[in-house]
Design an enzyme around this catalytic site. Sequence first.
Site, PDB file in Angstrom:
ATOM      1  N   LYS A  38      46.410  43.003  36.109  1.00 18.47           N
ATOM      2  CA  LYS A  38      45.241  42.122  36.023  1.00 18.47           C
ATOM      3  C   LYS A  38      44.066  42.747  36.760  1.00 18.47           C
ATOM      4  O   LYS A  38      44.249  43.665  37.563  1.00 18.47           O
ATOM      5  CB  LYS A  38      45.582  40.748  36.601  1.00 18.47           C
ATOM      6  N   HIS A 164      56.121  31.707  42.254  1.00 22.48           N
ATOM      7  CA  HIS A 164      55.374  32.713  43.019  1.00 22.48           C
ATOM      8  C   HIS A 164      55.449  32.367  44.502  1.00 22.48           C
ATOM      9  O   HIS A 164      55.319  31.201  44.877  1.00 22.48           O
ATOM     10  CB  HIS A 164      53.914  32.718  42.542  1.00 22.48           C
ATOM     11  N   ARG A 217      57.617  41.064  39.418  1.00 17.77           N
ATOM     12  CA  ARG A 217      56.224  41.327  39.037  1.00 17.77           C
ATOM     13  C   ARG A 217      55.623  42.263  40.085  1.00 17.77           C
ATOM     14  O   ARG A 217      55.370  41.863  41.212  1.00 17.77           O
ATOM     15  CB  ARG A 217      55.441  40.008  38.954  1.00 17.77           C
ATOM     16  N   TYR A 263      16.637  49.651  55.293  1.00 17.31           N
ATOM     17  CA  TYR A 263      16.012  48.330  55.433  1.00 17.31           C
ATOM     18  C   TYR A 263      16.205  47.755  56.818  1.00 17.31           C
ATOM     19  O   TYR A 263      17.303  47.846  57.387  1.00 17.31           O
ATOM     20  CB  TYR A 263      16.641  47.345  54.435  1.00 17.31           C
ATOM     21  N   CYS A 309      22.327  49.889  51.132  1.00 12.96           N
ATOM     22  CA  CYS A 309      21.414  49.341  50.120  1.00 12.96           C
ATOM     23  C   CYS A 309      22.224  49.039  48.845  1.00 12.96           C
ATOM     24  O   CYS A 309      23.431  49.272  48.789  1.00 12.96           O
ATOM     25  CB  CYS A 309      20.313  50.329  49.789  1.00 12.96           C
ATOM     26  N   MET A 310      21.542  48.556  47.815  1.00 16.03           N
ATOM     27  CA  MET A 310      22.248  48.201  46.573  1.00 16.03           C
ATOM     28  C   MET A 310      22.912  49.425  45.932  1.00 16.03           C
ATOM     29  O   MET A 310      24.029  49.345  45.426  1.00 16.03           O
ATOM     30  CB  MET A 310      21.274  47.554  45.585  1.00 16.03           C
TER      31      MET A 310
HETATM   32  C1  LIG Z   1      51.669  35.293  39.805  1.00 15.30           C
HETATM   33  C2  LIG Z   1      51.601  36.656  40.382  1.00 15.30           C
HETATM   34  N1  LIG Z   1      52.679  37.438  40.315  1.00 15.30           N
HETATM   35  C3  LIG Z   1      52.684  38.682  40.822  1.00 15.30           C
HETATM   36  C4  LIG Z   1      51.565  39.210  41.440  1.00 15.30           C
HETATM   37  C5  LIG Z   1      51.636  40.581  42.010  1.00 15.30           C
HETATM   38  O1  LIG Z   1      51.666  40.508  43.415  1.00 15.30           O
HETATM   39  P1  LIG Z   1      51.617  41.825  44.299  1.00 15.30           P
HETATM   40  O2  LIG Z   1      50.336  42.491  43.957  1.00 15.30           O
HETATM   41  O3  LIG Z   1      51.608  41.307  45.697  1.00 15.30           O
HETATM   42  O4  LIG Z   1      52.796  42.630  43.940  1.00 15.30           O
HETATM   43  C6  LIG Z   1      50.423  38.425  41.546  1.00 15.30           C
HETATM   44  C7  LIG Z   1      49.254  38.957  42.217  1.00 15.30           C
HETATM   45  O5  LIG Z   1      48.455  38.360  42.835  1.00 15.30           O
HETATM   46  C8  LIG Z   1      50.436  37.119  40.996  1.00 15.30           C
HETATM   47  O6  LIG Z   1      49.364  36.328  41.058  1.00 15.30           O
END
Ligand SMILES: Cc1ncc(COP(=O)(O)O)c(C=O)c1O
Length: 380
Positions: A38, A164, A217, A263, A309-310
Site C-alpha cells: 500500500k 490486526h 501480512r 528564510y 525551503c519548499m
Molecule cells: C491491516 C494491515 N496489515 C498489515 C500491515 C503491515 O504491517 P507492517 O508494515 O507493520 O508489517 C498493515 C500496515 O499498516 C496493515 O494496516
Amino acid sequence: MTFLRDTWAEVNLDAIEWNVKKMREFLSDDVQIMAVVKANAYGHGDLEVAETALESGASMVAVAILDEAIALRKKGIKAPILVLGASRPEDAPLAAAHDISVTVFQAGWLVKAERHLGIHPLKIHIKCDTGMGRLGVLSFSELNELVQMVKQSPQFIWEGIYTHFATADQIDERYFQKQLTMFDSWMEQLDEKPSMIHASNSAAAMKQDSKKFNAIRMGISMYGLSPSPEIKPFLPFELKPALSLYTKIVHVKRVEKGSAISYGNTYVAEQGEWIATLPIGYADGWIRKNQGKDVSLEGIRVPIVGRVCMDQCMIKLPDYYPEGTKVCLIGEVVTIDEVAERLDTINYEVACMISSRVPRIFIKNNQRKAVKNIILDQTP
Ligand SMILES: Cc1ncc(COP(=O)(O)O)c(C=O)c1O
C-alpha cells in the site's frame, strides 16, 4: 518517465528479495506471505516491489484502497490482491471484475454489495476487531452472522478472515496475547474455515513462538526496516533496508561571517563558511523539521543550516566541494531510523513522505535500471 533533476530515491530490490526470502525461510511452508504494498509500497514503488516480492516467496499482495489494487492489475500484477481498507459497496462489481479481494466487516455492506454485483463473484475477507479499534466485527456472533451471509450468497466467495494487532511491535506482549487469544478462540468456534486465516503484521510474524495461522501480512520488514526501535535488537534475522535518498550540490559559495542563510535568517554564519545548496525541500517530503540535522557528504556528517525551503535547503561544508557532489540524506550514515527519531515519528512515515516528485531508481541484480535524463555514477 523523464526526470530533469538531480534528486532521487534509490530502491534496492535485491534488499527486498533478501528480506522476503529471509521471512520465507523463517516461516513454516504452510504459511503464505502477503506482501503489503500500500501507499506505493511505503514510498518504494508498488509495481517493482510487488514483482520482486512475488518472485521471492510472497504469493499475494495487499493494498489499502481499491484504487491501488486496480492500478496494480493495470500494471500487470496477476497474483491475488487484497484491499485491507474499506471499499464502497457500489464498487464491489469493479473489484470483482478485476478479481480483487475486499475486506468486509458490516452486514449492511454485504446486502448493498449483493444488489450491485452482477456476473463476477466477489472474494471476501472478513475483518475482526480484536482490540485495534479500527475496522472489524467486535464479537464472534457478529462474525458468524457475516460468515453465514457470505456463505449463503452465490455472489460472494469466502476467501479469508483476519485481524490486526495494535501492539505487536512492543516488548510487553500482554495486549498482543489478549488479541491473539480472542482471535484464536473465534477461529476455533467456526464450524467451517475459509482458505486463508491471517493476523500477523511484520512484528507479529517475526515473533519466534507465536501462532501465525496460514498467512502473514509483511509490510515494513519487507522494506528492511524494524517495526519499532524497541524490538530492533531482537529481530530473528537480518533485514536489509531498501531505500536511500540522494541529491547533488547545485551551488557552492563562500559566505562571510554574519551572513544569513534562508528564510527568517535563522542561521547566521559564525565565521567565513562554505555553504552548499541542495535541490530538495519540503515538497519532496524533506520537511522543515530537518533543519539543523545531518546529511552525509561522501560519508561525513554535515548539518542542514537555515530553514528548509519548499524545493531547496542549504548545508554547511567543512571545506570547498564542487557542484555535482553527491549527498546522501537517507542511507548508511544517516539511517531512516535516525531521521524518524529526529522528526519524532516512525520509519514508516519517513518512507511514505518522500513525495511523487522524487524519482525512484531501482537496483536489481546489483544493476541500476536506467532512468532517462538522470545522470548517475554506475556503481551502486
Ligand atoms: C491491516 C494491515 N496489515 C498489515 C500491515 C503491515 O504491517 P507492517 O508494515 O507493520 O508489517 C498493515 C500496515 O499498516 C496493515 O494496516
